[in-house]
Motif scaffolding. Structure first.
Motif, mmCIF file in Angstrom:
data_model
loop_
_atom_site.group_PDB
_atom_site.id
_atom_site.type_symbol
_atom_site.label_atom_id
_atom_site.label_comp_id
_atom_site.label_asym_id
_atom_site.label_seq_id
_atom_site.Cartn_x
_atom_site.Cartn_y
_atom_site.Cartn_z
ATOM 1 N N ASN A 108 36.450 32.000 46.729
ATOM 2 C CA ASN A 108 35.305 32.869 46.467
ATOM 3 C C ASN A 108 34.075 31.994 46.190
ATOM 4 O O ASN A 108 34.083 31.171 45.276
ATOM 5 N N ASP A 110 30.874 33.057 45.590
ATOM 6 C CA ASP A 110 29.753 33.762 44.942
ATOM 7 C C ASP A 110 28.935 32.838 44.030
ATOM 8 O O ASP A 110 27.717 32.957 43.938
ATOM 9 N N GLU A 171 34.253 41.508 49.593
ATOM 10 C CA GLU A 171 34.452 42.363 48.416
ATOM 11 C C GLU A 171 33.253 43.273 48.284
ATOM 12 O O GLU A 171 32.105 42.809 48.387
ATOM 13 N N VAL A 193 36.292 46.936 45.227
ATOM 14 C CA VAL A 193 36.289 46.591 43.798
ATOM 15 C C VAL A 193 35.398 47.581 43.052
ATOM 16 O O VAL A 193 34.487 48.160 43.640
ATOM 17 N N THR A 201 30.917 39.910 35.551
ATOM 18 C CA THR A 201 31.778 39.805 36.739
ATOM 19 C C THR A 201 32.629 41.064 36.791
ATOM 20 O O THR A 201 32.552 41.898 35.890
ATOM 21 N N THR A 202 33.435 41.205 37.843
ATOM 22 C CA THR A 202 34.226 42.435 37.988
ATOM 23 C C THR A 202 35.158 42.607 36.785
ATOM 24 O O THR A 202 36.003 41.758 36.520
ATOM 25 N N PHE A 232 41.472 46.222 44.801
ATOM 26 C CA PHE A 232 41.594 45.332 43.638
ATOM 27 C C PHE A 232 41.982 46.212 42.446
ATOM 28 O O PHE A 232 41.153 46.971 41.930
ATOM 29 N N GLU A 252 45.104 43.797 45.722
ATOM 30 C CA GLU A 252 44.895 42.524 45.017
ATOM 31 C C GLU A 252 45.108 42.812 43.539
ATOM 32 O O GLU A 252 44.389 43.623 42.941
ATOM 33 N N HIS A 291 41.410 36.585 39.986
ATOM 34 C CA HIS A 291 40.511 36.719 38.840
ATOM 35 C C HIS A 291 41.000 35.869 37.677
ATOM 36 O O HIS A 291 42.103 36.050 37.179
ATOM 37 N N GLY A 292 40.166 34.912 37.311
ATOM 38 C CA GLY A 292 40.468 34.075 36.150
ATOM 39 C C GLY A 292 41.515 33.000 36.417
ATOM 40 O O GLY A 292 41.928 32.305 35.483
ATOM 41 N N ASN A 311 42.931 34.677 45.341
ATOM 42 C CA ASN A 311 41.489 34.555 45.472
ATOM 43 C C ASN A 311 40.923 33.902 44.223
ATOM 44 O O ASN A 311 41.049 34.443 43.122
ATOM 45 N N ILE A 312 40.316 32.739 44.427
ATOM 46 C CA ILE A 312 39.868 31.943 43.278
ATOM 47 C C ILE A 312 38.437 31.480 43.525
ATOM 48 O O ILE A 312 38.112 30.997 44.609
ATOM 49 N N GLY A 313 37.585 31.635 42.518
ATOM 50 C CA GLY A 313 36.194 31.248 42.674
ATOM 51 C C GLY A 313 35.701 30.338 41.574
ATOM 52 O O GLY A 313 35.470 29.136 41.775
ATOM 53 N N HIS A 314 35.580 30.876 40.365
ATOM 54 C CA HIS A 314 34.893 30.195 39.284
ATOM 55 C C HIS A 314 35.461 28.806 38.993
ATOM 56 O O HIS A 314 34.717 27.828 38.903
HETATM 57 N N1 PXP Z 1 39.117 38.663 43.083
HETATM 58 C C1 PXP Z 1 38.171 39.590 42.826
HETATM 59 C C2 PXP Z 1 38.388 40.985 43.305
HETATM 60 C C3 PXP Z 1 36.989 39.257 42.143
HETATM 61 O O1 PXP Z 1 36.071 40.202 41.902
HETATM 62 C C4 PXP Z 1 36.803 37.915 41.736
HETATM 63 C C5 PXP Z 1 35.543 37.525 41.028
HETATM 64 O O2 PXP Z 1 34.457 37.689 41.845
HETATM 65 C C6 PXP Z 1 37.797 36.982 42.041
HETATM 66 C C7 PXP Z 1 38.955 37.386 42.687
HETATM 67 C C8 PXP Z 1 37.663 35.541 41.660
HETATM 68 O O3 PXP Z 1 37.677 35.419 40.284
HETATM 69 P P1 PXP Z 1 37.324 34.010 39.621
HETATM 70 O O4 PXP Z 1 35.909 33.714 39.971
HETATM 71 O O5 PXP Z 1 37.542 34.246 38.156
HETATM 72 O O6 PXP Z 1 38.260 33.017 40.205
#
Ligand code: PXP
Length: 339
Positions: A108, A110, A171, A193, A201-202, A232, A252, A291-292, A311-314
């Motif tokens: 992710n 974002d 998303e 979502v 965040t979500t 989600f 998800e 998420h997280g 799915n990993i972003g932060h």
């Molecule tokens: N999945 C979904 C549906 C999300 O909304 C998010 C955050 O945008 C993520 C995964 C990724 O979460 P994180 O940034 O905590 O890894």
């Protein structure tokens, strides 16, 4: 009805030859095809699911009947032999762990756009970072186009669709505006979502149970445009059952709570996610999670049987800063020095 028992060695050699000829990926594709077509209901293949991203199969085989080949309702001998050969090869691969079925990684991006929007400038460009994520092995790229456009912009999504080599997971909230955009872009899949303007965040999963008819129409509309759709949701059995009823292809599972907890509470939440994954698989849903998730807590989620994608972003973007900052300072310093 045909029942054939060729020798194990014949099968192995046959499959190896086929594998060398068509490549392992095509071989696996054929395994999936044949297993799905002919063996879905036989007793020894207890569970079959397909990872649509890699083409790998998730196949549970009961140990006792490992080498029994009873094929029902197949009357074409060459099809039978080919099937037996590739299954023999598959069993060997499973036994010797030549390949391990693992969850894919959706990155992710974002937060890249968050940095750009802090200055409302052109850098860093999430499109460029999607390319780098793919170089690092990302299996898909995820972006959340929010109603308030706080990070990802429409232009980003259109360009990503044109440029990425993997898959685009868009998303979005289930709103008419987003439906129109998705139908123009045609991402590989959409993850629906919940969205609140004031959230950072979500927060929490989508409540599919309370919006069944609306979501049925919405999901149907996306599917008519050849877009697969994921929900989600929190790891709760009724949300999973309703996701199936609505017609989602994927779910998800929200791992935010798991990520926040520790000790026995985290263990309990993990069990809830595992049970939810099994329930969803039994219903024929493909299961992603996110998420997280970070470098400390990801392993337990990644090891869940039949987990399709994480799915990993932060945490990935945070780590990129940590391992990249020193080099970028060094480059600036040397520019200054060279004057
Ligand atoms: N999945 C979904 C549906 C999300 O909304 C998010 C955050 O945008 C993520 C995964 C990724 O979460 P994180 O940034 O905590 O890894």
């Amino acid at each position: 009805m045909v029942s054939i028992k060729p020798s194990h060695l014949d099968l192995w050699v046959g499959a190896k030859m086929i594998e060398e000829f068509i490549g392992i990926e095509k071989l696996l594709f054929n395994i999936v095809f044949f297993l799905k077509k002919y063996l879905k209901t036989t007793s020894w293949v207890t569970n079959i699911a397909i990872n649509p991203n890699t083409g790998l199969i998730l196949c549970q085989i009961s140990k006792e009947s490992f080498f029994k080949f009873y094929l029902l309702y197949i009357n074409n001998l060459s099809v039978c032999l080919f099937l037996l050969a590739i299954i023999g090869r598959l069993l060997d691969c499973l036994e010797t762990k030549i390949f391990k079925i693992m969850a894919t990684l959706g990155v992710n991006i974002d937060h890249i756009a968050n940095v750009r929007q802090a200055r409302k400038t052109v850098e860093p460009d999430p499109v460029q970072f999607a390319f780098l994520a793919e170089l690092g092995g990302a299996d898909s790229i995820t972006v959340h186009l929010r109603e308030d456009r706080r990070h990802i912009q429409d232009r980003d999504v259109f360009l990503l669709k044109e440029t990425i080599k993997t898959k685009l997971n868009l998303e979005m909230a289930a709103t008419p505006e987003m439906l129109e955009i998705a139908k123009k872009i045609i991402p590989d899949y959409v993850t629906l979502v919940p969205e609140k303007r004031e959230e950072v965040t979500t927060e929490g999963g989508l409540d599919v149970k309370s919006n069944v008819q609306y979501l049925k129409n919405f999901v149907g509309n996306l599917k008519d445009s050849n877009i697969e759709v994921s929900a989600f949701i929190d790891p709760l059995s009724d949300q999973i059952n309703y996701s199936k009823e609505i017609g989602f292809n994927f779910i998800e599972l929200h791992t935010g709570k798991y990520a926040e907890l520790s000790g026995s509470k985290q263990y309990k939440e993990l069990q809830r996610i595992i049970e939810s994954t099994h329930l969803a698989n039994d219903l024929g849903l493909i299961v992603n999670a996110g998420h997280g998730l970070n470098y400390y807590n990801v392993k337990k989620i990644a090891s869940i049987n039949n987990m399709n994608e994480l799915n990993i972003g932060h945490s990935i973007v945070a780590r990129a800063l940590a391992i990249g900052l020193e080099k970028s300072v060094r480059e600036m310093k040397s520019l200054i020095k060279s004057n």
